[in-house]
Design a protein around this motif. Structure first.
Motif, PDB file in Angstrom:
ATOM      1  N   MET A 175      -3.313  24.069   2.835  1.00 59.90           N
ATOM      2  CA  MET A 175      -2.422  24.765   3.779  1.00 59.90           C
ATOM      3  C   MET A 175      -2.685  24.251   5.199  1.00 59.90           C
ATOM      4  O   MET A 175      -3.790  23.813   5.495  1.00 59.90           O
ATOM      5  N   VAL A 176      -1.673  24.340   6.044  1.00 63.63           N
ATOM      6  CA  VAL A 176      -1.861  24.053   7.470  1.00 63.63           C
ATOM      7  C   VAL A 176      -1.825  25.391   8.189  1.00 63.63           C
ATOM      8  O   VAL A 176      -0.879  26.162   8.025  1.00 63.63           O
ATOM      9  N   VAL A 177      -2.857  25.640   8.986  1.00 66.08           N
ATOM     10  CA  VAL A 177      -2.938  26.916   9.703  1.00 66.08           C
ATOM     11  C   VAL A 177      -2.720  26.640  11.187  1.00 66.08           C
ATOM     12  O   VAL A 177      -3.333  25.731  11.748  1.00 66.08           O
ATOM     13  N   ILE A 178      -1.840  27.423  11.802  1.00 67.59           N
ATOM     14  CA  ILE A 178      -1.505  27.189  13.211  1.00 67.59           C
ATOM     15  C   ILE A 178      -1.368  28.526  13.954  1.00 67.59           C
ATOM     16  O   ILE A 178      -0.863  29.493  13.395  1.00 67.59           O
ATOM     17  N   TYR A 194       0.890  27.520   6.289  1.00 67.26           N
ATOM     18  CA  TYR A 194       2.032  26.900   5.613  1.00 67.26           C
ATOM     19  C   TYR A 194       1.516  25.942   4.547  1.00 67.26           C
ATOM     20  O   TYR A 194       0.448  25.331   4.720  1.00 67.26           O
ATOM     21  N   ASP A 195       2.275  25.788   3.483  1.00 65.13           N
ATOM     22  CA  ASP A 195       1.951  24.785   2.476  1.00 65.13           C
ATOM     23  C   ASP A 195       1.977  23.404   3.151  1.00 65.13           C
ATOM     24  O   ASP A 195       2.979  23.042   3.782  1.00 65.13           O
ATOM     25  N   ALA A 196       0.875  22.658   3.010  1.00 66.02           N
ATOM     26  CA  ALA A 196       0.771  21.380   3.728  1.00 66.02           C
ATOM     27  C   ALA A 196       1.789  20.361   3.229  1.00 66.02           C
ATOM     28  O   ALA A 196       2.201  19.467   3.968  1.00 66.02           O
ATOM     29  N   GLY A 197       2.201  20.502   1.975  1.00 64.07           N
ATOM     30  CA  GLY A 197       3.155  19.538   1.425  1.00 64.07           C
ATOM     31  C   GLY A 197       4.587  19.837   1.812  1.00 64.07           C
ATOM     32  O   GLY A 197       5.367  18.926   2.118  1.00 64.07           O
ATOM     33  N   LYS A 202       2.912  30.597   3.704  1.00 69.60           N
ATOM     34  CA  LYS A 202       2.031  31.235   2.727  1.00 69.60           C
ATOM     35  C   LYS A 202       1.638  32.641   3.186  1.00 69.60           C
ATOM     36  O   LYS A 202       1.694  33.571   2.418  1.00 69.60           O
ATOM     37  N   TRP A 203       1.159  32.760   4.406  1.00 64.29           N
ATOM     38  CA  TRP A 203       0.806  34.084   4.925  1.00 64.29           C
ATOM     39  C   TRP A 203       0.774  34.047   6.454  1.00 64.29           C
ATOM     40  O   TRP A 203       0.742  32.963   7.057  1.00 64.29           O
ATOM     41  N   ARG A 204       0.795  35.255   7.042  1.00 64.53           N
ATOM     42  CA  ARG A 204       0.691  35.371   8.506  1.00 64.53           C
ATOM     43  C   ARG A 204      -0.284  36.504   8.811  1.00 64.53           C
ATOM     44  O   ARG A 204      -0.283  37.532   8.129  1.00 64.53           O
ATOM     45  N   PHE A 205      -1.106  36.301   9.835  1.00 63.74           N
ATOM     46  CA  PHE A 205      -2.047  37.347  10.257  1.00 63.74           C
ATOM     47  C   PHE A 205      -1.823  37.628  11.737  1.00 63.74           C
ATOM     48  O   PHE A 205      -2.073  36.776  12.584  1.00 63.74           O
ATOM     49  N   TYR A 206      -1.339  38.834  12.045  1.00 65.76           N
ATOM     50  CA  TYR A 206      -1.226  39.274  13.442  1.00 65.76           C
ATOM     51  C   TYR A 206      -2.596  39.731  13.917  1.00 65.76           C
ATOM     52  O   TYR A 206      -3.354  40.344  13.163  1.00 65.76           O
ATOM     53  N   THR A 207      -2.880  39.466  15.186  1.00 65.18           N
ATOM     54  CA  THR A 207      -4.207  39.813  15.719  1.00 65.18           C
ATOM     55  C   THR A 207      -4.219  41.148  16.441  1.00 65.18           C
ATOM     56  O   THR A 207      -5.283  41.654  16.771  1.00 65.18           O
ATOM     57  N   VAL A 208      -3.041  41.684  16.743  1.00 66.32           N
ATOM     58  CA  VAL A 208      -2.947  42.991  17.415  1.00 66.32           C
ATOM     59  C   VAL A 208      -1.824  43.781  16.741  1.00 66.32           C
ATOM     60  O   VAL A 208      -0.909  43.197  16.148  1.00 66.32           O
ATOM     61  N   PRO A 209      -1.883  45.130  16.830  1.00 65.05           N
ATOM     62  CA  PRO A 209      -0.914  45.939  16.090  1.00 65.05           C
ATOM     63  C   PRO A 209       0.522  45.745  16.561  1.00 65.05           C
ATOM     64  O   PRO A 209       0.777  45.333  17.699  1.00 65.05           O
ATOM     65  N   PRO A 292      -9.182  32.561   3.413  1.00 64.64           N
ATOM     66  CA  PRO A 292      -8.124  31.572   3.644  1.00 64.64           C
ATOM     67  C   PRO A 292      -7.006  31.603   2.598  1.00 64.64           C
ATOM     68  O   PRO A 292      -5.866  31.286   2.929  1.00 64.64           O
ATOM     69  N   ASP A 293      -7.309  32.008   1.380  1.00 63.75           N
ATOM     70  CA  ASP A 293      -6.255  31.967   0.352  1.00 63.75           C
ATOM     71  C   ASP A 293      -5.133  32.961   0.641  1.00 63.75           C
ATOM     72  O   ASP A 293      -3.969  32.684   0.358  1.00 63.75           O
ATOM     73  N   THR A 294      -5.512  34.101   1.194  1.00 66.38           N
ATOM     74  CA  THR A 294      -4.523  35.177   1.356  1.00 66.38           C
ATOM     75  C   THR A 294      -4.301  35.611   2.797  1.00 66.38           C
ATOM     76  O   THR A 294      -3.351  36.343   3.076  1.00 66.38           O
ATOM     77  N   GLY A 295      -5.198  35.233   3.682  1.00 72.26           N
ATOM     78  CA  GLY A 295      -5.105  35.719   5.058  1.00 72.26           C
ATOM     79  C   GLY A 295      -5.639  37.131   5.232  1.00 72.26           C
ATOM     80  O   GLY A 295      -5.446  37.743   6.284  1.00 72.26           O
ATOM     81  N   GLU A 296      -6.344  37.639   4.207  1.00 73.82           N
ATOM     82  CA  GLU A 296      -6.879  39.003   4.335  1.00 73.82           C
ATOM     83  C   GLU A 296      -8.086  39.041   5.275  1.00 73.82           C
ATOM     84  O   GLU A 296      -8.926  38.140   5.272  1.00 73.82           O
TER      85      GLU A 296
END
Ligand code: PQQ
Length: 692
Positions: A175-178, A194-197, A202-209, A292-296
């Protein structure tokens, strides 16, 4: 087939394995941080403390844009990939310097005004024959490394908002993480995988509510539900998005299979306005560990609870295993803006050490080892006291994005630190509230300029300095330091040849002995260096590569206190050294500092005061406090248009120079106000010619 592995066709196929080890022997510099540990430590020893004095230029390349050069080169299988301002990508034969291709994502220049700290880019990620770059306008683009042709592109941000990308994507488990930036203007931070290919999300993680209180339907939902009570019910975060941008450091821990995010400051900075002075405001100014697999969410460590000084925790993170108290501990290390060097246990996020790495840190006296929280100076919370707080460090940082390196042999981290204070003050005028253009940081920007006191300005110039700090993370103190007369020096790189490399703001590329700090090498490059170096091997020869060129936050915004660095020319180059290299750089002319003929100063003091407040609010973050100039964007005190109200209006109101990134300010300024700014700059220029 867009998803195809391109390794077979490009010669950069071994890159996925190389990310773990950089090939093991260090012949490649496979990612900007060298390998997943991001120590920027190379095992190469051909160039070493005994012979580094024989380094000379093997080749150099001109870079097209004289804006900040912040990228670390990536070198794989004899090819070098670097990025420049405006998110452009360049490929070279790493031994000869022959240009292979370039790629311009054609960012709309008007987007530049939403880049708080210059239209910079810190480099590419390489993986299975592709390169990945984030763009100032929020795209993540995959290129074929062989040709520079675009494979796929995804818009990772909402472009109706002031999001930008300057950071390096990281490739982790296919995955590419940005992340993104924009917290000086008002955005809500997050990272996306994002899937690198294919570029599929794949997933998104917000840092604030989420200010609406609703779940996002993203990987961060459970964590956000937990941290929501650390934010106030009302407060400007509800409109601004709260900040917490992950604009630089994202590090993958292959040993523990965790991903670490360095999370940025609050939006607006002012905790009193942002969150009614309430709560820690998680995950601002924190390091957050994810699966990293799920963004949890896994754990977090917050460096600056209730952030209110623009104290980001986005700075480079190095991973290492250290012997602490007789135990092998897997740690991460970071020297963020706030002036403390942190050693954190990667397994659980617990603080091991926090020590002040510059003198005079005054927002906190230290850390409580039990709670891991800072012991604050109550005067630092300016929104509570109602009094200005003269802070050390400041928003410009004790250490900013300039790469830090760690040498496991010497046991030292090399911090490109600086000593620059500034004042924080509640806004005094409605001018300083959020506007469609300009910073929204909850500070009295309209009054944040140098006093008309020559002694005070000279003191500010002399007081803003740089320092290379060799920090012992186990002893929690500096082992050696090197002082520089100006701030904003280059990132560091270190090698098993007992060397540390660093460029300086005054235009030298230097090497020091890693264990003692003894200076062993200096090469005049004729332009200031901010970026970090890379080293690699082709055939039997070791090379060192570094980008030279000034820009970024400090030269744009600091005005007079840039000091002597302003006189150093800004001629951007990619420089590649080897032992016995004989290539010569062309001579550059110093910036012209002979006095210009200024128009007569006819303004009334009242007009100057109004113009000054407007300049402070809208212009200083790019053209420097007090229009003092930083040697990147035009020095307005020397502008040929000062005596030409029509051209001045054409630029400020009609957007005549928008193709160069100078947008129209008609949304926030009337034509009359634009002229007041001109009158102020004339007045300031007369004062500076006479007094400085
Ligand atoms: N970028 C630089 C630079 O490249 O010189 C310096 C800074 C940034 C800062 O000091 C920042 O605070 C900062 N903040 C954000 C943000 O809050 O989103 C983004 C960036 C960036 O993307 O360059 C910087």
């Amino acid at each position: 087939n867009a998803a195809a592995d391109r390794s077979a066709t490009t010669g950069v196929g071994k890159i996925d394995a190389a990310l773990l080890t950089s090939g093991g022997d260090g012949r490649d510099w496979a990612m900007t941080g060298f390998n997943y540990q991001e120590q920027r430590f190379s095992p190469l020893t051909q160039i070493n403390a005994d012979n580094v004095g024989q380094l000379g230029l093997a080749w150099y390349a001109d870079m097209p844009d004289a804006r900040g050069q912040e990228a670390t080169p990536v070198v794989v299988d004899g090819k070098m990939f670097v990025t420049g301002p405006w998110s452009k990508v360049f490929a070279y034969d790493a031994a000869t310097g022959q240009k292979l291709w370039d790629f311009d994502p054609k960012v709309n220049p008007e987007k530049g005004v939403q880049a708080c700290c210059d239209v910079v880019n810190r480099g590419v990620a390489a993986w299975k024959g592709r390169l990945y770059v984030g763009t100032i306008d929020g795209r993540l683009i995959a290129l074929d490394a062989a040709t520079g042709k675009q494979d796929w592109s995804v818009q990772t941000t909402d472009n109706s908002k002031p999001y930008t990308i300057t950071g390096v994507p990281r490739v982790v488990k296919g995955m590419v993480v940005i992340g993104n930036g924009g917290a000086e203007f008002g955005v809500r931070g997050y990272v996306t995988a994002y899937d690198a290919g294919t570029g599929a999300k794949k997933w998104r993680f917000y840092t604030v509510p989420n200010p609406t209180g609703a779940p996002d339907g993203e990987a961060s939902d459970a964590a956000m539900a937990k941290v929501a009570p650390t934010w106030s019910k009302n407060g400007q975060w509800k409109q601004s998005g709260g900040g917490g941008t992950v604009w630089d450091s994202i590090v993958y821990d292959a040993e523990l299979d965790q991903l670490y995010l360095g999370v940025g400051n609050g939006s607006p900075w002012n905790h009193g306005l942002r969150s009614e002075g309430q709560g820690d405001n998680l995950f601002l100014s924190s390091i957050v560990a994810l699966k990293p697999d799920t963004g949890e969410y896994v754990w977090h460590y917050q460096e600056t609870p209730g952030e209110t000084w623009d104290f980001t925790a986005t700075q480079p993170i190095n991973l290492a295993t250290l012997n602490i108290g007789g135990q092998q501990r897997r740690v991460l290390m970071q020297a963020p803006k706030n002036g403390f060097f942190y050693v954190v246990d990667r397994a659980n996020g617990k603080l091991i050490n926090a020590g002040q790495f510059i003198p005079g840190v005054n927002w906190a006296t230290g850390y409580d080892p039990k709670t891991g929280r800072p012991i604050e100076n109550p005067e630092a919370r300016y929104y509570k006291t109602g009094k200005p707080f003269l802070a050390m460090p400041s928003a410009i940082a004790a250490h900013n994005w300039q790469p830090m390196s760690f040498n496991p042999k010497a046991g030292l981290a090399y911090i490109p630190a600086q000593i620059v204070g500034s004042a924080y003050l509640n806004p005094s005028s409605p001018l300083d509230q959020a506007k469609p253009l300009g910073f929204n940081v909850g500070q009295d920007l309209g009054n944040a300029m140098y006093p008309r006191d020559p002694a005070a300005v000279k003191q500010a110039i002399a007081g803003a300095t740089g320092r290379l700090v060799a920090w012992d993370p186990v002893a929690n103190k500096a082992r050696w330091t090197v002082d520089y007369p100006t701030p904003w020096n280059g990132g560091t790189m270190t090698t098993a040849g007992n060397l540390v490399f660093q460029g300086t703001a005054l235009g030298e590329f230097r090497a020091y002995a890693a264990d003692t700090g003894k200076q062993l090498f200096s090469y005049p490059v004729g332009t200031g260096i901010m970026a970090g170096a890379a080293t690699f091997m082709i055939g039997n020869e070791q090379y060192i590569a570094v980008l030279a060129g000034r820009g970024g936050a400090l030269p744009l915004s600091i005005g007079y206190a840039i000091g002597k660095a302003r006189d150093v020319p800004n001629v951007p180059h990619l420089l590649v050294f080897k032992l016995g290299g004989t290539v010569q750089l062309p001579n550059t002319q110093p910036q012209d500092s002979t006095p210009v003929n200024l128009p007569e100063n006819k303004a009334a003091p009242q007009q100057v005061a109004q113009g000054q407040a407007l300049f402070g609010r809208y212009c200083q973050v790019c053209h420097g406090a007090s229009a003092g100039g930083g040697g990147v964007l035009p020095n307005l005190q020397r502008s040929a248009t000062l005596g030409d109200p029509d051209t001045w209006k054409a630029i400020l109101i009609d957007g005549m120079l928008k193709e160069r990134g100078m947008v129209s300010f008609a949304k926030v300024l009337t034509p009359e106000q634009a002229q007041l700014i001109r009158l102020y700059v004339i007045d300031e220029a007369h004062w500076a010619q006479k007094n400085l």
